[in-house]
Design a protein around this motif. Structure first.
Motif, PDB file in Angstrom:
ATOM      1  N   PRO A  37       0.813  -1.219   0.000  1.00 57.44           N
ATOM      2  CA  PRO A  37       0.000   0.000   0.000  1.00 57.44           C
ATOM      3  C   PRO A  37       0.849   1.272   0.000  1.00 57.44           C
ATOM      4  O   PRO A  37       0.401   2.318  -0.453  1.00 57.44           O
ATOM      5  CB  PRO A  37      -0.813  -0.117   1.287  1.00 57.44           C
ATOM      6  N   GLU A  38       2.114   1.166   0.480  1.00 53.11           N
ATOM      7  CA  GLU A  38       3.027   2.312   0.492  1.00 53.11           C
ATOM      8  C   GLU A  38       3.840   2.420  -0.795  1.00 53.11           C
ATOM      9  O   GLU A  38       4.704   3.271  -0.913  1.00 53.11           O
ATOM     10  CB  GLU A  38       3.994   2.198   1.669  1.00 53.11           C
ATOM     11  N   GLY A  39       3.597   1.523  -1.740  1.00 52.04           N
ATOM     12  CA  GLY A  39       4.385   1.474  -2.963  1.00 52.04           C
ATOM     13  C   GLY A  39       5.371   0.331  -2.903  1.00 52.04           C
ATOM     14  O   GLY A  39       5.331  -0.488  -1.993  1.00 52.04           O
ATOM     15  N   PRO A  40       6.294   0.250  -3.872  1.00 54.24           N
ATOM     16  CA  PRO A  40       7.243  -0.848  -3.902  1.00 54.24           C
ATOM     17  C   PRO A  40       8.181  -0.810  -2.697  1.00 54.24           C
ATOM     18  O   PRO A  40       8.627   0.263  -2.283  1.00 54.24           O
ATOM     19  CB  PRO A  40       8.034  -0.623  -5.187  1.00 54.24           C
ATOM     20  N   VAL A  41       8.464  -1.989  -2.133  1.00 53.72           N
ATOM     21  CA  VAL A  41       9.417  -2.104  -1.030  1.00 53.72           C
ATOM     22  C   VAL A  41      10.386  -3.239  -1.336  1.00 53.72           C
ATOM     23  O   VAL A  41      10.085  -4.135  -2.126  1.00 53.72           O
ATOM     24  CB  VAL A  41       8.727  -2.330   0.340  1.00 53.72           C
ATOM     25  N   ALA A  42      11.543  -3.188  -0.673  1.00 53.79           N
ATOM     26  CA  ALA A  42      12.583  -4.186  -0.905  1.00 53.79           C
ATOM     27  C   ALA A  42      13.283  -4.530   0.393  1.00 53.79           C
ATOM     28  O   ALA A  42      13.312  -3.730   1.336  1.00 53.79           O
ATOM     29  CB  ALA A  42      13.589  -3.663  -1.921  1.00 53.79           C
ATOM     30  N   ILE A  43      13.853  -5.733   0.424  1.00 51.31           N
ATOM     31  CA  ILE A  43      14.623  -6.205   1.570  1.00 51.31           C
ATOM     32  C   ILE A  43      15.752  -7.086   1.046  1.00 51.31           C
ATOM     33  O   ILE A  43      15.575  -7.801   0.058  1.00 51.31           O
ATOM     34  CB  ILE A  43      13.711  -6.975   2.559  1.00 51.31           C
ATOM     35  N   VAL A  44      16.916  -7.005   1.680  1.00 51.23           N
ATOM     36  CA  VAL A  44      18.043  -7.861   1.312  1.00 51.23           C
ATOM     37  C   VAL A  44      17.909  -9.170   2.073  1.00 51.23           C
ATOM     38  O   VAL A  44      17.579  -9.177   3.264  1.00 51.23           O
ATOM     39  CB  VAL A  44      19.384  -7.181   1.651  1.00 51.23           C
ATOM     40  N   ALA A  45      18.169 -10.288   1.385  1.00 52.37           N
ATOM     41  CA  ALA A  45      18.090 -11.595   2.028  1.00 52.37           C
ATOM     42  C   ALA A  45      19.197 -12.493   1.497  1.00 52.37           C
ATOM     43  O   ALA A  45      19.387 -12.588   0.288  1.00 52.37           O
ATOM     44  CB  ALA A  45      16.725 -12.236   1.763  1.00 52.37           C
ATOM     45  N   ALA A  85      27.890  -9.062  -9.134  1.00 50.46           N
ATOM     46  CA  ALA A  85      28.996  -8.397  -8.446  1.00 50.46           C
ATOM     47  C   ALA A  85      28.969  -6.882  -8.669  1.00 50.46           C
ATOM     48  O   ALA A  85      29.416  -6.120  -7.813  1.00 50.46           O
ATOM     49  CB  ALA A  85      30.324  -8.978  -8.907  1.00 50.46           C
ATOM     50  N   HIS A  86      28.422  -6.457  -9.789  1.00 54.39           N
ATOM     51  CA  HIS A  86      28.347  -5.029 -10.134  1.00 54.39           C
ATOM     52  C   HIS A  86      27.210  -4.310  -9.400  1.00 54.39           C
ATOM     53  O   HIS A  86      27.050  -3.102  -9.569  1.00 54.39           O
ATOM     54  CB  HIS A  86      28.157  -4.877 -11.647  1.00 54.39           C
ATOM     55  N   GLN A  87      26.445  -5.012  -8.567  1.00 54.37           N
ATOM     56  CA  GLN A  87      25.259  -4.419  -7.949  1.00 54.37           C
ATOM     57  C   GLN A  87      25.366  -4.229  -6.434  1.00 54.37           C
ATOM     58  O   GLN A  87      24.361  -4.129  -5.750  1.00 54.37           O
ATOM     59  CB  GLN A  87      24.033  -5.262  -8.280  1.00 54.37           C
ATOM     60  N   GLN A  88      26.586  -4.111  -5.917  1.00 54.77           N
ATOM     61  CA  GLN A  88      26.734  -3.881  -4.482  1.00 54.77           C
ATOM     62  C   GLN A  88      26.060  -2.579  -4.062  1.00 54.77           C
ATOM     63  O   GLN A  88      25.510  -2.479  -2.970  1.00 54.77           O
ATOM     64  CB  GLN A  88      28.199  -3.878  -4.083  1.00 54.77           C
ATOM     65  N   ASP A  89      26.037  -1.580  -4.935  1.00 56.36           N
ATOM     66  CA  ASP A  89      25.374  -0.317  -4.622  1.00 56.36           C
ATOM     67  C   ASP A  89      23.869  -0.501  -4.461  1.00 56.36           C
ATOM     68  O   ASP A  89      23.232   0.153  -3.635  1.00 56.36           O
ATOM     69  CB  ASP A  89      25.681   0.751  -5.675  1.00 56.36           C
ATOM     70  N   VAL A  90      23.274  -1.406  -5.237  1.00 51.80           N
ATOM     71  CA  VAL A  90      21.845  -1.707  -5.102  1.00 51.80           C
ATOM     72  C   VAL A  90      21.590  -2.304  -3.719  1.00 51.80           C
ATOM     73  O   VAL A  90      20.678  -1.902  -3.007  1.00 51.80           O
ATOM     74  CB  VAL A  90      21.368  -2.677  -6.208  1.00 51.80           C
ATOM     75  N   CYS A  91      22.427  -3.259  -3.349  1.00 46.69           N
ATOM     76  CA  CYS A  91      22.299  -3.894  -2.040  1.00 46.69           C
ATOM     77  C   CYS A  91      22.433  -2.855  -0.923  1.00 46.69           C
ATOM     78  O   CYS A  91      21.615  -2.822   0.004  1.00 46.69           O
ATOM     79  CB  CYS A  91      23.353  -4.983  -1.891  1.00 46.69           C
ATOM     80  N   ALA A  92      23.449  -2.003  -0.996  1.00 46.80           N
ATOM     81  CA  ALA A  92      23.680  -0.992   0.038  1.00 46.80           C
ATOM     82  C   ALA A  92      22.497  -0.033   0.157  1.00 46.80           C
ATOM     83  O   ALA A  92      22.092   0.333   1.261  1.00 46.80           O
ATOM     84  CB  ALA A  92      24.964  -0.220  -0.267  1.00 46.80           C
ATOM     85  N   ALA A  93      21.923   0.353  -0.973  1.00 46.54           N
ATOM     86  CA  ALA A  93      20.774   1.264  -0.946  1.00 46.54           C
ATOM     87  C   ALA A  93      19.578   0.609  -0.272  1.00 46.54           C
ATOM     88  O   ALA A  93      18.904   1.224   0.558  1.00 46.54           O
ATOM     89  CB  ALA A  93      20.412   1.697  -2.371  1.00 46.54           C
ATOM     90  N   SER A  97      17.282   1.668   3.180  1.00 47.11           N
ATOM     91  CA  SER A  97      15.900   2.130   3.126  1.00 47.11           C
ATOM     92  C   SER A  97      15.009   1.138   2.385  1.00 47.11           C
ATOM     93  O   SER A  97      15.357   0.694   1.288  1.00 47.11           O
ATOM     94  CB  SER A  97      15.843   3.487   2.417  1.00 47.11           C
ATOM     95  N   LYS A  98      13.852   0.845   2.981  1.00 45.36           N
ATOM     96  CA  LYS A  98      12.902  -0.083   2.340  1.00 45.36           C
ATOM     97  C   LYS A  98      12.358   0.470   1.033  1.00 45.36           C
ATOM     98  O   LYS A  98      11.939  -0.280   0.164  1.00 45.36           O
ATOM     99  CB  LYS A  98      11.748  -0.422   3.283  1.00 45.36           C
ATOM    100  N   THR A  99      12.372   1.796   0.877  1.00 41.91           N
ATOM    101  CA  THR A  99      11.845   2.397  -0.350  1.00 41.91           C
ATOM    102  C   THR A  99      12.951   2.765  -1.336  1.00 41.91           C
ATOM    103  O   THR A  99      12.678   3.385  -2.359  1.00 41.91           O
ATOM    104  CB  THR A  99      11.002   3.652  -0.027  1.00 41.91           C
ATOM    105  N   ALA A 100      14.202   2.373  -1.050  1.00 44.78           N
ATOM    106  CA  ALA A 100      15.315   2.668  -1.959  1.00 44.78           C
ATOM    107  C   ALA A 100      15.097   2.044  -3.326  1.00 44.78           C
ATOM    108  O   ALA A 100      15.697   2.474  -4.299  1.00 44.78           O
ATOM    109  CB  ALA A 100      16.631   2.177  -1.358  1.00 44.78           C
ATOM    110  N   ILE A 101      14.229   1.063  -3.388  1.00 44.44           N
ATOM    111  CA  ILE A 101      13.941   0.423  -4.670  1.00 44.44           C
ATOM    112  C   ILE A 101      13.425   1.451  -5.674  1.00 44.44           C
ATOM    113  O   ILE A 101      13.595   1.297  -6.881  1.00 44.44           O
ATOM    114  CB  ILE A 101      12.947  -0.764  -4.493  1.00 44.44           C
ATOM    115  N   ASN A 102      12.848   2.549  -5.172  1.00 42.76           N
ATOM    116  CA  ASN A 102      12.370   3.617  -6.045  1.00 42.76           C
ATOM    117  C   ASN A 102      13.519   4.333  -6.748  1.00 42.76           C
ATOM    118  O   ASN A 102      13.313   4.988  -7.768  1.00 42.76           O
ATOM    119  CB  ASN A 102      11.534   4.629  -5.255  1.00 42.76           C
TER     120      ASN A 102
END
Length: 167
Positions: A37-45, A85-93, A97-102
């Protein structure tokens, strides 16, 4: 502790040693996304695993104490992305923040799920089952669509990110 020393401990009373022992296992890094309901969210697992080829099932295990748990505990759909391996910045973001996916390069699936561009593999899932597991919940997903490309994976070991290199 040096590489030749073996420490024996009771994991029920020594959580730090248990965590360190678990950290010796090299895992891949995944980001799980869902719509909410708050929009897209993400979590690292890093608790991702295959379960079955027929039917195609995968699992992951969010911590009940996570501030993002509520978004995923009741989600009927989610996508699991295996990061390169090129996506460590995605993971860090996403960790920050749960809404960093935006702020990450994504596109929407046919059913409106946020899918991370450039992931090595993506598994679009419908919730199949959940199982209580101590301070986590095991979430089993029925994979309805998958995407895969080549590349080096982002890995996690002993609290640090790295990449796989062939010997």
């Amino acid at each position: 502790m040096d590489a030749g020393t073996i420490a024996t401990f009771d994991p029920g009373t020594d959580a730090d040693s248990f965590r360190n022992a678990l950290g010796t296992f090299v895992t891949g890094v995944t980001v799980v996304t869902t719509d909410s309901p708050e929009g897209p969210v993400a979590i690292v697992a890093n608790s991702f695993a295959s379960v079955s080829l027929d039917p195609p099932l995968v699992l992951w295990s969010p911590a009940k104490s996570s501030k993002r748990f509520e978004h995923f505990a009741g989600s009927r759909r989610f996508a699991i992305h295996v990061l390169g391996a090129h996506q460590q910045d995605v993971c860090a973001a996403v960790v920050r923040s749960k809404t960093a996916i935006n702020d990450v390069d994504t596109h929407l699936s046919h059913c409106g799920m946020p899918l991370i561009d450039g992931a090595l593999a993506t598994f679009e899932c419908n919730l199949e089952a959940t199982h209580d597991a101590g301070d986590h919940v095991i979430v089993v997903g029925l994979v309805t669509k998958a995407h895969h490309k080549g590349g080096a994976p982002l890995v996690f070991h002993a609290g640090k990110y790295g990449s796989f290199s062939e010997v």
